[in-house]
Design an enzyme around this catalytic site. Structure first.
Site, PDB file in Angstrom:
ATOM      1  CG  HIS A  24      -0.341   6.867   0.919  1.00  0.00           C
ATOM      2  ND1 HIS A  24      -0.722   7.723  -0.100  1.00  0.00           N
ATOM      3  CD2 HIS A  24       0.852   6.357   0.552  1.00  0.00           C
ATOM      4  CE1 HIS A  24       0.204   7.721  -1.035  1.00  0.00           C
ATOM      5  NE2 HIS A  24       1.181   6.906  -0.671  1.00  0.00           N
TER       6      HIS A  24
ATOM      7  CG  HIS B 247       7.568   9.991   3.662  1.00  0.00           C
ATOM      8  ND1 HIS B 247       8.269   8.808   3.465  1.00  0.00           N
ATOM      9  CD2 HIS B 247       6.998  10.285   2.466  1.00  0.00           C
ATOM     10  CE1 HIS B 247       8.129   8.430   2.203  1.00  0.00           C
ATOM     11  NE2 HIS B 247       7.364   9.297   1.577  1.00  0.00           N
TER      12      HIS B 247
END
EC number: 3.1.-.-
Lengths: 171, 171
Positions: free
Chosen positions: A34, A115
Site C-alpha cells: 500500500h 512510497h
C-alpha cells in the site's frame, strides 16, 4: 481503535511489491502492499462516523489521478525501510494534505514522501545490502488511482478495510 | 483475476475469531476473519466493472441487518473446517441469494450455511479434538451488519479489498 488511510495499487503492482516484501518486510502478513495517505491514528467508533463523512467529501472532490513508480529508495538512516518511490504529484499531495488537516489534522513525524514499502525493520547490514542491489534495478510502472481505503487494526496487528472511497463523482 | 465477496464483522468479533484462527486456521494470514457471501470466482477487470454496478444496486436494496453468532460447529466430514455458526436469517439469506444469481450466478458446491471459519485444513484427529472442546464452549454475540466487501486475490494467496458496499441508502 486504531485507524489508517491507504491506497492499494493494482494487483500487478501489489504482486511486484510482495515479491520483495516476502523476504524483507516484517509487516508482510499484516497488510497488503500500500501507499500510506494517513499514518495510524486513534479514534473511537463514534468519532469515526463523523470523520468518514469528511473523508467521503474529500474523495468526491478529488479526481482519479495517475501515479508513477520510478525507482527503489530507502529512508536509511532514519529508519531501515526500503521502498518503491512514487513520483511527486500535485493531486496525490493535495489528497494527502486534505486527509491530514482540519478535523483530520495529525502530528506529522515526517514530510510526505509517497512510497510503497517493500522492506522494513531490517538490520543495518541487510538494509544496506538489499538497497545496494535494488538501487541498480530499474522499475517503471504507471497506473491510475481511483480509490483509497480507511482501515482499522485488529489486536493481532493486521489491518481490515472499513470502507473504500471512490475518487470523483460516482458513475 | 479471482474475486470473492465477504462480510467483515466488527473488530470485536474478528479478534475473537483470530484468537482461534491463529492456532487452527491455515488461512490466518491470508484474509481477516469473515463471513463469505460469494465463493471465489474468476472475472476479468472489464467484467468486474459491470458486476460492481450490479453489486452496488443489491447493496442499496438491502437494509442493514443483525447477525447472531450462537455456537461452534464443524463441516466435518465434508471438510475439516470448524466455524462460528451464524443463526439463519432471512435478510442474510436474501443478500446471499442476490449475490449468487443473475449475472452473478455461480455453480454452488454447498448449501449456504452462514459462518465465520476459525479452523481449516486440520487433520482428522486435530479437527475432532478441537471441535470436541469448542462445542462445549458457549458463544453468544449479536451485532449489526451495515456493509460487505468485494475482494481480489493476489499471487501469494492473500486478499485485498477492492470495494466496500454500504447497505441501504447512504446517509
Amino acid at each position: 481503535m486504531r485507524y489508517g488511510i491507504a491506497i492499494f495499487p493494482s494487483k500487478k503492482l501489489q504482486d511486484i511489491a510482495n515479491s520483495y516484501r516476502k523476504r524483507y518486510d516484517a509487516h508482510y502478513s499484516k497488510i497488503p502492499p500500500h501507499l500510506t495517505l494517513k499514518e495510524a491514528f486513534e479514534a473511537d467508533e463514534e468519532d469515526i462516523k463523523g470523520l468518514v463523512k469528511d473523508i467521503r467529501k474529500i474523495a468526491k472532490e478529488t479526481n482519479p489521478f495517475s501515479i508513477e513508480v520510478y525507482k527503489f529508495s530507502s529512508f536509511y538512516p532514519v529508519t531501515n525501510t526500503i521502498y518503491m518511490k512514487v513520483k511527486e504529484n500535485g493531486e496525490l499531495e493535495n489528497l494527502h494534505e486534505k486527509l491530514n488537516s482540519g478535523k483530520l489534522a495529525a502530528a506529522r513525524k515526517y514530510q510526505f514522501v509517497p512510497h510503497i514499502t517493500i522492506g522494513q525493520e531490517l538490520d543495518n547490514d541487510e538494509c544496506s545490502d538489499v538497497y545496494g542491489r535494488l538501487r541498480l534495478e530499474t522499475i517503471n510502472h504507471e497506473e491510475t488511482i481511483d480509490r483509497f481505503s480507511l482501515l482499522y487494526q485488529l489486536e493481532n496487528g493486521t489491518w481490515t478495510v472499513y470502507e473504500t472511497f471512490l475518487l470523483g463523482k460516482e458513475d
